[in-house]
Design a protein around this motif. Structure first.
Motif, PDB file in Angstrom:
ATOM      1  N   ILE A  19       0.820  -1.215   0.000  1.00 25.97           N
ATOM      2  CA  ILE A  19       0.000   0.000   0.000  1.00 25.97           C
ATOM      3  C   ILE A  19       0.859   1.274   0.000  1.00 25.97           C
ATOM      4  CG2 ILE A  19      -1.601   1.384   1.394  1.00 25.97           C
ATOM      5  CD1 ILE A  19      -3.128  -1.131   1.987  1.00 25.97           C
ATOM      6  N   PRO A  20       1.848   1.434   0.888  1.00 25.22           N
ATOM      7  CA  PRO A  20       2.658   2.660   0.847  1.00 25.22           C
ATOM      8  C   PRO A  20       3.466   2.790  -0.446  1.00 25.22           C
ATOM      9  CG  PRO A  20       3.047   1.474   2.891  1.00 25.22           C
ATOM     10  CD  PRO A  20       2.199   0.606   2.034  1.00 25.22           C
ATOM     11  N   ILE A  21       3.917   1.662  -0.985  1.00 24.72           N
ATOM     12  CA  ILE A  21       4.690   1.705  -2.229  1.00 24.72           C
ATOM     13  C   ILE A  21       3.806   2.188  -3.377  1.00 24.72           C
ATOM     14  CG2 ILE A  21       5.893   0.285  -3.933  1.00 24.72           C
ATOM     15  CD1 ILE A  21       6.926  -1.394  -1.574  1.00 24.72           C
ATOM     16  N   VAL A  22       2.615   1.656  -3.478  1.00 27.31           N
ATOM     17  CA  VAL A  22       1.678   2.074  -4.529  1.00 27.31           C
ATOM     18  C   VAL A  22       1.333   3.548  -4.361  1.00 27.31           C
ATOM     19  CG1 VAL A  22      -0.674   1.766  -5.403  1.00 27.31           C
ATOM     20  CG2 VAL A  22       0.748  -0.223  -4.912  1.00 27.31           C
ATOM     21  N   PHE A  23       1.130   3.978  -3.125  1.00 27.29           N
ATOM     22  CA  PHE A  23       0.819   5.372  -2.842  1.00 27.29           C
ATOM     23  C   PHE A  23       1.956   6.289  -3.290  1.00 27.29           C
ATOM     24  CE2 PHE A  23       0.336   8.993   0.150  1.00 27.29           C
ATOM     25  CZ  PHE A  23      -0.925   9.396  -0.239  1.00 27.29           C
ATOM     26  N   LEU A  24       3.196   5.923  -2.979  1.00 24.33           N
ATOM     27  CA  LEU A  24       4.357   6.725  -3.391  1.00 24.33           C
ATOM     28  C   LEU A  24       4.484   6.769  -4.908  1.00 24.33           C
ATOM     29  CD1 LEU A  24       7.068   5.743  -0.778  1.00 24.33           C
ATOM     30  CD2 LEU A  24       6.001   7.968  -1.085  1.00 24.33           C
ATOM     31  N   VAL A  25       4.307   5.630  -5.562  1.00 20.47           N
ATOM     32  CA  VAL A  25       4.400   5.587  -7.024  1.00 20.47           C
ATOM     33  C   VAL A  25       3.333   6.479  -7.645  1.00 20.47           C
ATOM     34  CG1 VAL A  25       4.073   4.086  -9.040  1.00 20.47           C
ATOM     35  CG2 VAL A  25       5.514   3.338  -7.150  1.00 20.47           C
ATOM     36  N   PHE A  26       2.131   6.455  -7.097  1.00 21.33           N
ATOM     37  CA  PHE A  26       1.043   7.289  -7.606  1.00 21.33           C
ATOM     38  C   PHE A  26       1.391   8.778  -7.454  1.00 21.33           C
ATOM     39  CE2 PHE A  26      -2.927   9.624  -6.873  1.00 21.33           C
ATOM     40  CZ  PHE A  26      -3.546   9.392  -8.082  1.00 21.33           C
ATOM     41  N   ILE A  27       1.906   9.174  -6.298  1.00 23.15           N
ATOM     42  CA  ILE A  27       2.263  10.579  -6.063  1.00 23.15           C
ATOM     43  C   ILE A  27       3.387  11.010  -6.996  1.00 23.15           C
ATOM     44  CG2 ILE A  27       3.313  12.170  -4.399  1.00 23.15           C
ATOM     45  CD1 ILE A  27       1.717  10.782  -2.232  1.00 23.15           C
ATOM     46  N   ILE A  28       4.419  10.178  -7.131  1.00 24.01           N
ATOM     47  CA  ILE A  28       5.553  10.531  -7.990  1.00 24.01           C
ATOM     48  C   ILE A  28       5.107  10.634  -9.448  1.00 24.01           C
ATOM     49  CG2 ILE A  28       7.752   9.680  -8.896  1.00 24.01           C
ATOM     50  CD1 ILE A  28       8.273   8.577  -6.042  1.00 24.01           C
ATOM     51  N   SER A  29       4.288   9.701  -9.905  1.00 21.53           N
ATOM     52  CA  SER A  29       3.829   9.761 -11.299  1.00 21.53           C
ATOM     53  C   SER A  29       2.942  10.980 -11.530  1.00 21.53           C
ATOM     54  CB  SER A  29       3.096   8.481 -11.692  1.00 21.53           C
ATOM     55  OG  SER A  29       1.902   8.356 -10.970  1.00 21.53           O
TER      56      SER A  29
END
Length: 58
Positions: A19-29
């Motif tokens: 969940i935190p990894i997906v959240f970070l990837v979403f924010i960065i993208s």
């Protein structure tokens, strides 16, 4: 039963970890996409200004 890993526990751990990894990837993208959109908009505005100036000279 000490030391036995339940499949549900493994799935829960993977889900909790992802969940935190997906959240970070979403924010960065989102940030990268926003920057690229701003650059593209600036290029379009420059081309439009060039065309407007060209038309005014004729």
């Amino acid at each position: 039963m000490h030391g036995h890993l339940n499949t549900g526990d493994i799935i829960f751990q993977l889900f909790t970890f992802c969940i935190p990894i997906v959240f970070l990837v979403f924010i960065i993208s989102f940030i990268v996409s926003n920057k690229n959109r701003k650059k593209q908009l600036k290029r379009i505005e420059e081309k439009l200004d060039l065309l407007q100036n060209k038309d005014s000279l004729e």
